[in-house]
Design a protein around this motif. Structure first.
Motif, mmCIF file in Angstrom:
data_model
loop_
_atom_site.group_PDB
_atom_site.id
_atom_site.type_symbol
_atom_site.label_atom_id
_atom_site.label_comp_id
_atom_site.label_asym_id
_atom_site.label_seq_id
_atom_site.Cartn_x
_atom_site.Cartn_y
_atom_site.Cartn_z
ATOM 1 N N PHE A 288 0.851 -1.184 0.000
ATOM 2 C CA PHE A 288 0.000 0.000 0.000
ATOM 3 C C PHE A 288 0.884 1.230 0.000
ATOM 4 C CE2 PHE A 288 1.116 -0.892 4.333
ATOM 5 C CZ PHE A 288 1.213 0.334 4.973
ATOM 6 N N ILE A 289 0.288 2.378 -0.242
ATOM 7 C CA ILE A 289 0.990 3.652 -0.176
ATOM 8 C C ILE A 289 0.574 4.330 1.123
ATOM 9 C CG2 ILE A 289 1.398 5.863 -1.310
ATOM 10 C CD1 ILE A 289 0.441 4.508 -3.916
ATOM 11 N N ASP A 290 1.529 4.611 1.991
ATOM 12 C CA ASP A 290 1.173 5.151 3.297
ATOM 13 C C ASP A 290 0.933 6.660 3.237
ATOM 14 O OD1 ASP A 290 3.623 6.575 3.632
ATOM 15 O OD2 ASP A 290 4.576 4.874 4.595
ATOM 16 N N LYS A 291 0.579 7.233 4.370
ATOM 17 C CA LYS A 291 0.195 8.645 4.410
ATOM 18 C C LYS A 291 1.365 9.587 4.120
ATOM 19 C CE LYS A 291 0.644 8.794 9.476
ATOM 20 N NZ LYS A 291 -0.118 8.996 10.741
ATOM 21 N N PHE A 292 2.601 9.066 4.191
ATOM 22 C CA PHE A 292 3.769 9.867 3.860
ATOM 23 C C PHE A 292 4.155 9.723 2.390
ATOM 24 C CE2 PHE A 292 4.338 8.502 8.361
ATOM 25 C CZ PHE A 292 4.121 9.740 8.947
ATOM 26 N N GLY A 293 3.413 8.896 1.655
ATOM 27 C CA GLY A 293 3.705 8.672 0.253
ATOM 28 C C GLY A 293 4.700 7.563 -0.014
ATOM 29 N N ALA A 294 5.135 6.851 1.032
ATOM 30 C CA ALA A 294 6.081 5.753 0.849
ATOM 31 C C ALA A 294 5.376 4.525 0.287
ATOM 32 C CB ALA A 294 6.760 5.407 2.170
ATOM 33 N N LEU A 295 6.085 3.767 -0.543
ATOM 34 C CA LEU A 295 5.562 2.533 -1.108
ATOM 35 C C LEU A 295 5.973 1.383 -0.186
ATOM 36 C CD1 LEU A 295 6.566 3.149 -4.837
ATOM 37 C CD2 LEU A 295 4.504 3.868 -3.658
ATOM 38 N N GLN A 296 4.994 0.770 0.461
ATOM 39 C CA GLN A 296 5.251 -0.284 1.441
ATOM 40 C C GLN A 296 4.862 -1.638 0.851
ATOM 41 O OE1 GLN A 296 6.118 0.207 4.915
ATOM 42 N NE2 GLN A 296 5.406 2.250 5.454
ATOM 43 N N LEU A 297 5.789 -2.590 0.885
ATOM 44 C CA LEU A 297 5.543 -3.938 0.402
ATOM 45 C C LEU A 297 5.858 -4.934 1.507
ATOM 46 C CD1 LEU A 297 7.168 -3.502 -3.106
ATOM 47 C CD2 LEU A 297 4.746 -4.001 -2.695
ATOM 48 N N LEU A 298 4.981 -5.916 1.703
ATOM 49 C CA LEU A 298 5.128 -6.894 2.782
ATOM 50 C C LEU A 298 4.983 -8.299 2.202
ATOM 51 C CD1 LEU A 298 5.384 -7.230 5.910
ATOM 52 C CD2 LEU A 298 2.880 -7.310 5.977
ATOM 53 N N VAL A 299 6.043 -9.106 2.328
ATOM 54 C CA VAL A 299 6.033 -10.453 1.745
ATOM 55 C C VAL A 299 6.485 -11.476 2.787
ATOM 56 C CG1 VAL A 299 6.445 -9.643 -0.608
ATOM 57 C CG2 VAL A 299 8.389 -10.151 0.876
ATOM 58 N N PRO A 300 6.012 -12.725 2.691
ATOM 59 C CA PRO A 300 6.455 -13.782 3.603
ATOM 60 C C PRO A 300 7.876 -14.220 3.278
ATOM 61 C CG PRO A 300 4.972 -14.684 1.964
ATOM 62 C CD PRO A 300 4.967 -13.196 1.758
ATOM 63 N N LEU B 197 9.309 -6.476 5.344
ATOM 64 C CA LEU B 197 8.664 -5.209 5.032
ATOM 65 C C LEU B 197 9.681 -4.312 4.340
ATOM 66 C CD1 LEU B 197 6.169 -3.322 5.365
ATOM 67 C CD2 LEU B 197 7.243 -2.487 7.468
ATOM 68 N N VAL B 198 9.341 -3.852 3.150
ATOM 69 C CA VAL B 198 10.239 -2.986 2.382
ATOM 70 C C VAL B 198 9.525 -1.664 2.117
ATOM 71 C CG1 VAL B 198 11.642 -2.730 0.315
ATOM 72 C CG2 VAL B 198 11.258 -5.010 1.288
ATOM 73 N N ARG B 199 10.126 -0.589 2.577
ATOM 74 C CA ARG B 199 9.554 0.743 2.399
ATOM 75 C C ARG B 199 10.460 1.557 1.478
ATOM 76 N NH1 ARG B 199 8.959 4.353 7.614
ATOM 77 N NH2 ARG B 199 11.228 4.249 7.470
ATOM 78 N N THR B 200 9.907 2.010 0.375
ATOM 79 C CA THR B 200 10.656 2.850 -0.563
ATOM 80 C C THR B 200 10.060 4.250 -0.535
ATOM 81 O OG1 THR B 200 11.145 0.967 -2.004
ATOM 82 C CG2 THR B 200 11.381 3.166 -2.951
ATOM 83 N N ARG B 201 10.891 5.207 -0.156
ATOM 84 C CA ARG B 201 10.447 6.602 -0.095
ATOM 85 C C ARG B 201 11.095 7.391 -1.227
ATOM 86 N NH1 ARG B 201 11.575 8.671 5.874
ATOM 87 N NH2 ARG B 201 13.481 7.433 5.611
ATOM 88 N N LEU B 202 10.303 8.183 -1.895
ATOM 89 C CA LEU B 202 10.786 9.031 -2.976
ATOM 90 C C LEU B 202 10.877 10.471 -2.491
ATOM 91 C CD1 LEU B 202 8.646 7.544 -5.896
ATOM 92 C CD2 LEU B 202 10.939 6.871 -5.147
#
Length: 340
Positions: A123-135, A151-156
């Motif tokens: 999902f895209i969080d309230k800060f605009g970061a792209l959050q991906l969650l995988v097993p 959990l991988v968070r990519t911030r632009l």
């Protein structure tokens, strides 16, 4: 002899100037192929950095024994407000995952967010970061028998080109790289096809008439037959794989005449979310439901206006039940229980 010396000096000056001019571009070439341990999709990152002139300041740090990995890349340009191009942070320790998710859902869980395309577990969080969650099938289960996740968070950055498919390509590629570096063993994610691009979570979401929502993840609201479809608009803020999502239903406010959110149904997947409904003064029990999904808790809740014409407590309860049952069906969950 003098003529030879003059020509040689001139050539040296020309070559020196040419080398000086070429150096920033050589540096760009090098950074794009070595930053983030060589995992960046070069063309996509060039697209993200189109507002700048050159790249700079690549960093990378990996601590597999601590379950974290991160990298970043900067850029420069006369019109930039910030020199951050992108920053990625990845975690596999449960405490770190819980902390990061609590940061973006600190209270009721109905915080601003935006969905990713179907198939992406994020999902895209309230800060605009792209959050991906995988097993992480290759990491050892914890003491409670739960499979670790990544959990991988990519911030632009502020001036990074935002609404482009290159953003998803970059985030997905970085998530796959983080999985390899931390020994997660997750099945590689695929970049969404077509022109799918991130949306700004702060912008008003796209809505459709309730009676035209059948092919969305929020079509259950119309299928329930509990609402007068012509009065309602729905915004689908969820996909088929993300750890969080919502169905927001809008109706015209009796006083202002404006379309406003009056019913909001949220789903959160993972044990981290149990605190959202367990702590006092969070959500009334009658507005919640729980289930088990992939060995962990799943929590569902309703946030609503108290006085909605034609939608009393009994109808709200039935709508929450319909929402939770549909989520359980879509995700293959079990043990659904309604609160209150």
């Amino acid at each position: 002899m003098r003529r030879w010396i003059k020509v040689s000096v001139t050539a040296a000056v020309v070559l020196g100037i040419g080398g000086w001019i070429a150096t920033p571009y050589v540096n760009d070439w090098w950074l794009l192929r070595t930053a983030c341990d060589g995992s960046l999709p070069v063309d996509a990152v060039r697209e993200l950095g189109r507002n700048g002139s050159h790249f700079k300041d690549a960093t990378s740090a990996s601590h597999p024994e601590l379950g974290d990995y991160g990298c970043s890349l900067g850029f420069e340009g006369d019109e930039l407000r910030s020199d951050r191009l992108l920053m990625m942070e990845a975690y596999t320790r449960r405490d770190d995952l819980d902390r990061e998710l609590m940061t973006v859902f600190p209270e009721s869980g109905f915080d601003t967010m935006a969905p990713m395309p179907d198939g992406l577990p994020g999902f895209i969080d309230k800060f605009g970061a792209l959050q991906l969650l995988v097993p992480c099938p290759e990491l050892k289960k914890d003491d409670e028998g739960r499979q670790p996740k990544l959990l991988v968070r990519t911030r632009l950055g502020r001036d990074t080109l935002w609404g482009t498919p290159a953003a998803y390509e970059t985030a997905v590629t970085l998530a796959n790289s983080a999985s390899e570096r931390l020994g997660c063993g997750a099945e590689p994610l695929r970049t969404p096809e077509g022109d799918a691009a991130p949306v700004d979570p702060d912008r008003d979401p796209k809505t459709v008439s309730l009676d035209r929502s059948a092919d969305t993840a929020c079509g259950w609201a119309d299928e329930s037959g509990l609402l007068e479809a012509s009065r309602w608009q729905v915004a689908t803020l969820m996909n088929d794989a993300g750890p969080v999502g919502r169905c927001d239903l809008y109706a015209r406010d009796a006083d202002s005449g404006e379309m406003e959110t009056q019913l909001s149904f949220a789903a959160w997947y993972g044990d981290w979310s149990s605190r959202l409904i367990a702590e006092e003064s969070r959500l009334p029990a009658a507005r919640t439901a729980t289930a088990r999904c992939d060995g962990e808790a799943a929590n569902f809740a309703l946030s609503d206006d108290e006085d909605i014409p034609g939608v009393g407590e009994a109808v709200k309860r039935k709508l929450l039940t319909a929402f939770a049952r549909e989520q359980v069906r879509q995700r293959g969950c079990s043990d659904l229980e309604l609160g209150g």
